[in-house]
Design a protein around this motif. Structure first.
Motif, PDB file in Angstrom:
ATOM      1  N   THR A   1     -14.422  -0.590  -4.003  1.00 25.89           N
ATOM      2  CA  THR A   1     -15.478  -0.345  -3.004  1.00 25.89           C
ATOM      3  C   THR A   1     -14.922  -0.394  -1.581  1.00 25.89           C
ATOM      4  O   THR A   1     -15.600   0.020  -0.640  1.00 25.89           O
TER       5      THR A   1
ATOM      6  N   THR B   1      -9.542  -2.205   2.417  1.00 23.89           N
ATOM      7  CA  THR B   1      -9.757  -1.456   3.653  1.00 23.89           C
ATOM      8  C   THR B   1     -10.402  -2.369   4.703  1.00 23.89           C
ATOM      9  O   THR B   1      -9.960  -2.444   5.851  1.00 23.89           O
TER      10      THR B   1
ATOM     11  N   ARG C   1     -14.204   7.096  -6.478  1.00 20.51           N
ATOM     12  CA  ARG C   1     -13.038   6.598  -5.726  1.00 20.51           C
ATOM     13  C   ARG C   1     -12.060   5.877  -6.644  1.00 20.51           C
ATOM     14  O   ARG C   1     -10.854   5.954  -6.462  1.00 20.51           O
TER      15      ARG C   1
ATOM     16  N   ILE D   1     -14.814  -3.226  -7.762  1.00 24.39           N
ATOM     17  CA  ILE D   1     -13.507  -2.583  -7.801  1.00 24.39           C
ATOM     18  C   ILE D   1     -13.587  -1.247  -7.041  1.00 24.39           C
ATOM     19  O   ILE D   1     -14.552  -0.502  -7.205  1.00 24.39           O
TER      20      ILE D   1
ATOM     21  N   PHE E   1     -19.510   5.716   4.126  1.00 24.50           N
ATOM     22  CA  PHE E   1     -19.256   6.786   5.091  1.00 24.50           C
ATOM     23  C   PHE E   1     -17.777   6.775   5.478  1.00 24.50           C
ATOM     24  O   PHE E   1     -16.961   6.202   4.779  1.00 24.50           O
ATOM     25  N   GLY E   2     -17.447   7.332   6.604  1.00 26.86           N
ATOM     26  CA  GLY E   2     -16.027   7.418   6.986  1.00 26.86           C
ATOM     27  C   GLY E   2     -15.506   6.111   7.575  1.00 26.86           C
ATOM     28  O   GLY E   2     -16.269   5.166   7.802  1.00 26.86           O
TER      29      GLY E   2
HETATM   30  N1  LIG Z   1     -14.610   4.679   4.144  1.00 21.82           N
HETATM   31  C1  LIG Z   1     -13.882   5.287   3.195  1.00 21.82           C
HETATM   32  N2  LIG Z   1     -13.972   6.626   3.026  1.00 21.82           N
HETATM   33  C2  LIG Z   1     -13.245   7.253   2.055  1.00 21.82           C
HETATM   34  N3  LIG Z   1     -12.413   6.628   1.202  1.00 21.82           N
HETATM   35  C3  LIG Z   1     -12.287   5.289   1.319  1.00 21.82           C
HETATM   36  C4  LIG Z   1     -13.014   4.550   2.310  1.00 21.82           C
HETATM   37  N4  LIG Z   1     -12.692   3.236   2.195  1.00 21.82           N
HETATM   38  C5  LIG Z   1     -11.817   3.159   1.160  1.00 21.82           C
HETATM   39  N5  LIG Z   1     -11.576   4.389   0.652  1.00 21.82           N
HETATM   40  C6  LIG Z   1     -10.685   4.696  -0.491  1.00 21.82           C
HETATM   41  O1  LIG Z   1     -11.295   4.149  -1.658  1.00 21.82           O
HETATM   42  C7  LIG Z   1     -10.321   3.554  -2.518  1.00 21.82           C
HETATM   43  C8  LIG Z   1     -10.669   2.083  -2.734  1.00 21.82           C
HETATM   44  O2  LIG Z   1     -10.485   1.340  -1.522  1.00 21.82           O
HETATM   45  P1  LIG Z   1      -9.742  -0.075  -1.520  1.00 21.82           P
HETATM   46  O3  LIG Z   1      -8.436   0.037  -2.231  1.00 21.82           O
HETATM   47  O4  LIG Z   1      -9.785  -0.588  -0.130  1.00 21.82           O
HETATM   48  O5  LIG Z   1     -10.786  -0.879  -2.439  1.00 21.82           O
HETATM   49  P2  LIG Z   1     -10.738  -2.374  -3.002  1.00 21.82           P
HETATM   50  O6  LIG Z   1     -12.153  -2.819  -3.046  1.00 21.82           O
HETATM   51  O7  LIG Z   1      -9.773  -3.187  -2.248  1.00 21.82           O
HETATM   52  O8  LIG Z   1     -10.244  -2.121  -4.468  1.00 21.82           O
HETATM   53  P3  LIG Z   1      -9.686  -3.145  -5.614  1.00 21.82           P
HETATM   54  O9  LIG Z   1     -10.547  -4.313  -5.673  1.00 21.82           O
HETATM   55  O10 LIG Z   1      -9.790  -2.293  -6.797  1.00 21.82           O
HETATM   56  O11 LIG Z   1      -8.271  -3.435  -5.218  1.00 21.82           O
HETATM   57  C9  LIG Z   1      -8.969   3.774  -1.850  1.00 21.82           C
HETATM   58  O12 LIG Z   1      -8.364   4.901  -2.422  1.00 21.82           O
HETATM   59  C10 LIG Z   1      -9.327   4.011  -0.386  1.00 21.82           C
HETATM   60  O13 LIG Z   1      -8.378   4.848   0.259  1.00 21.82           O
END
Ligand SMILES: Nc1ncnc2c1ncn2[C@@H]1O[C@H](COP(=O)(O)OP(=O)(O)OP(=O)(O)O)[C@@H](O)[C@H]1O
Ligand SMILES: CC(C)(COP(=O)(O)OP(=O)(O)OC[C@H]1O[C@@H](n2cnc3c(N)ncnc32)[C@H](O)[C@@H]1O)[C@@H](O)C(=O)NCCC(=O)NCCS
Length: 200
Positions: A11, A15, A144, A9, A181-182
């Motif tokens: 991670t 994105t 996060r 969750i 990272f970014g």
């Molecule tokens: N490389 C990054 N650097 C900084 N913040 C990031 C990065 N990638 C994602 N985030 C941030 O981390 C959070 C989690 O990312 P994201 O929603 O893509 O995760 P997810 O795995 O799809 O989550 P879930 O399974 O809970 O829906 C978001 O707020 C996103 O903006």
């Protein structure tokens, strides 16, 4: 070609899936399917309400996500009951969409974003050509998650505990995307993957 996309969750699966879609991949999103089967009038929502009671519904008959989340993220047995109702339906819809997409677009990459891919056992693992795990270290995951969902540490810990540890998933992956990272670093890894697979 298809891949199963997973991770923990918050991670960064969404994105990463957006980066793949921007390159032309087709996306199947398990969280979105989980929402579709919980819409008012859907037989799965009725089964869920039958077990958990009317308190998990809003006045208009739609799911009160917060109320159900509070139950299942603090009670593993209730979580198992919910999963026994929702997961077979989610799995069936994912498979149907995969088969459709692959037949219609044989040259495209089909990506299935499934948060609980490994937790669901071999049913999924055998289904995909490869499995990609989006990884960040646990402390960053907690950070996060708290920030994105505006929840406290205890609530975030409860959600993390409901899933397999991210290090465990990383060990099992065919492809690891390190998202600590970014955004540029993550995009570079996606580009490398895309080229390695000869996708263009
Ligand atoms: N490389 C990054 N650097 C900084 N913040 C990031 C990065 N990638 C994602 N985030 C941030 O981390 C959070 C989690 O990312 P994201 O929603 O893509 O995760 P997810 O795995 O799809 O989550 P879930 O399974 O809970 O829906 C978001 O707020 C996103 O903006
Ligand atoms: C309990 C519900 C209503 C909570 O809704 P909420 O809006 O707070 O969260 P959302 O649906 O956006 O899910 C966020 C993340 O929680 C995690 N999660 C969801 N369900 C589970 C579960 N049963 N076990 C462990 N983690 C879970 C996933 O990482 C998911 O990406 C919802 O998650 C749900 O309907 N879950 C059951 C369906 C399911 O298993 N979904 C996971 C995708 S296969």
């Amino acid at each position: 070609m298809n891949i199963g996309l997973t991770g923990g969750i918050a991670t960064g699966k969404s994105t990463v899936s957006s980066l793949l879609v921007a390159r032309g991949a087709l996306l199947i999103d398990a969280d979105q399917i989980a929402r579709e089967i919980m819409l008012p009038g859907h037989p799965i929502l009725s089964q869920v309400a039958e077990h958990f009671g009317q308190a998990i519904l809003q006045e208009d008959g739609s799911l009160n996500r917060k109320a159900l989340g509070n139950i299942i993220f603090t009670n593993p047995e209730e979580r198992k009951v919910l999963e026994s109702i929702t997961h077979p339906a989610i799995r069936r819809i994912i498979r149907e969409r995969m088969v459709d997409y692959e037949a219609q677009y044989p040259n495209k990459l089909v990506v299935a974003d499934i948060p609980l891919l490994y937790e669901s056992g071999s049913a999924y693992e055998d289904f995909f050509d490869e499995i990609m795990v989006v990884y960040i270290p646990r402390e960053l995951q907690l950070e996060r998650l708290m920030k994105r969902d505006g929840i406290n540490e205890e609530q975030a810990e409860n959600r993390l505990r409901a899933q397999q540890d991210i290090e465990w998933k990383k060990e099992r992956a065919d492809i690891v995307i390190d998202n600590r990272f970014g955004p540029e670093e993550t995009e570079q890894q996606i580009e490398q993957f895309w080229r390695r697979k000869g996708l263009g």
